[in-house]
Write a protein that holds these residues in place. Structure first.
Motif, short mmCIF file in Angstrom:
data_model
loop_
_atom_site.label_atom_id
_atom_site.label_comp_id
_atom_site.label_asym_id
_atom_site.label_seq_id
_atom_site.Cartn_x
_atom_site.Cartn_y
_atom_site.Cartn_z
N TYR A 26 -41.34 25.13 13.82
CA TYR A 26 -41.18 25.64 15.19
C TYR A 26 -40.19 25.49 15.18
CZ TYR A 26 -39.35 26.39 20.26
OH TYR A 26 -38.56 26.83 21.26
N CYS A 32 -44.14 21.79 13.78
CA CYS A 32 -43.13 21.05 14.95
C CYS A 32 -41.98 22.06 13.85
CB CYS A 32 -43.29 19.99 15.25
SG CYS A 32 -44.54 20.31 16.22
N GLU A 33 -42.24 21.50 13.37
CA GLU A 33 -41.55 21.60 11.38
C GLU A 33 -41.72 23.46 11.72
OE1 GLU A 33 -38.95 19.99 9.78
OE2 GLU A 33 -39.87 17.76 11.04
N PRO A 41 -41.44 22.73 20.63
CA PRO A 41 -41.60 22.06 19.44
C PRO A 41 -43.76 21.79 19.20
CG PRO A 41 -39.86 21.35 19.08
CD PRO A 41 -40.08 22.07 20.51
N VAL A 42 -43.91 21.55 20.28
CA VAL A 42 -45.05 20.63 20.43
C VAL A 42 -46.41 21.59 20.98
CG1 VAL A 42 -47.01 18.70 21.58
CG2 VAL A 42 -44.47 18.45 20.10
N ALA A 68 -34.99 17.14 16.81
CA ALA A 68 -36.19 17.39 16.96
C ALA A 68 -36.75 15.95 18.13
CB ALA A 68 -37.18 16.75 15.34
N CYS A 102 -45.26 16.83 12.11
CA CYS A 102 -46.12 17.50 12.38
C CYS A 102 -45.72 18.86 12.02
CB CYS A 102 -45.74 17.61 14.06
SG CYS A 102 -46.30 19.09 15.01
N ALA A 112 -46.47 24.02 18.19
CA ALA A 112 -48.14 23.47 16.90
C ALA A 112 -49.38 23.74 17.40
CB ALA A 112 -47.67 21.88 16.75
N ASN A 141 -50.40 14.67 10.93
CA ASN A 141 -49.52 14.22 12.44
C ASN A 141 -49.86 12.45 12.89
OD1 ASN A 141 -47.79 13.99 14.63
ND2 ASN A 141 -48.82 16.08 15.54
N GLU A 165 -39.14 13.35 22.85
CA GLU A 165 -39.10 14.75 22.22
C GLU A 165 -39.16 15.96 22.55
OE1 GLU A 165 -42.27 14.70 18.56
OE2 GLU A 165 -43.63 15.32 19.81
#
Length: 144
Positions: free
Chosen positions: A126, A123-124, A73-74, A139, A120, A77, A114, A69
């Motif tokens: 983002y 992440c979603e 996004p991480v 993703a 997450c 988050a 998560n 991934e």
């Protein structure tokens, strides 16, 4: 930069444990310690202490990942988690216990989702923002 998605999920499990301890004890310093970890991983998810434990202890015992991934996004988050953890720490120190409990509970809910289900929320959020602005991104990416 691409990440093994099991690493952030492992970190979320440890984060959930920390938030449970914060809620049970009201320990502002523990919320602050989690905020520091979030700050480190918001810059680079591979540099945090939970990522180090995953890479050195857990990952060698697992099969290679089938997907990766993107880190963006991480990282987002982790920045959101930083806000919740820092808010909890400041609220506990300031005597606003109810605010600290709510902030820690939100952090716990996100970390639990998560770790338990691979959902997450940060992440979603983002990825949704990227779609809204016309810059969608995948993703997950299959490993070749």
């Amino acid at each position: 930069m691409l990440l093994d998605p099991r690493g952030p999920r492992f970190a979320a499990g440890l984060t959930a444990i920390v938030f449970v301890l914060v809620l049970v004890t009201g320990a502002w310093w523990l919320a602050l310690a989690q905020a520091v970890i979030f700050a480190i991983t918001a810059v680079d998810p591979r540099k945090g202490p939970y990522a180090l434990v995953f890479r050195t202890v857990v990952a060698p015992r697992l099969a290679p990942p089938t997907q990766r991934e993107p880190a963006e996004p991480v990282r987002f988050a982790q920045a959101v988690g930083f806000v919740f953890a820092l808010t909890a720490a400041i609220a506990y120190v300031a005597g606003a216990t109810a605010v600290g409990i709510v902030a820690a509970a939100f952090g716990l809910a996100a970390a639990f989702l998560n770790s338990a289900f691979g959902l997450c929320l940060g992440c979603e959020l983002y990825l949704a923002a990227r779609r809204v602005t016309g810059r969608p991104m995948a993703a997950r990416v299959p490993v070749d």
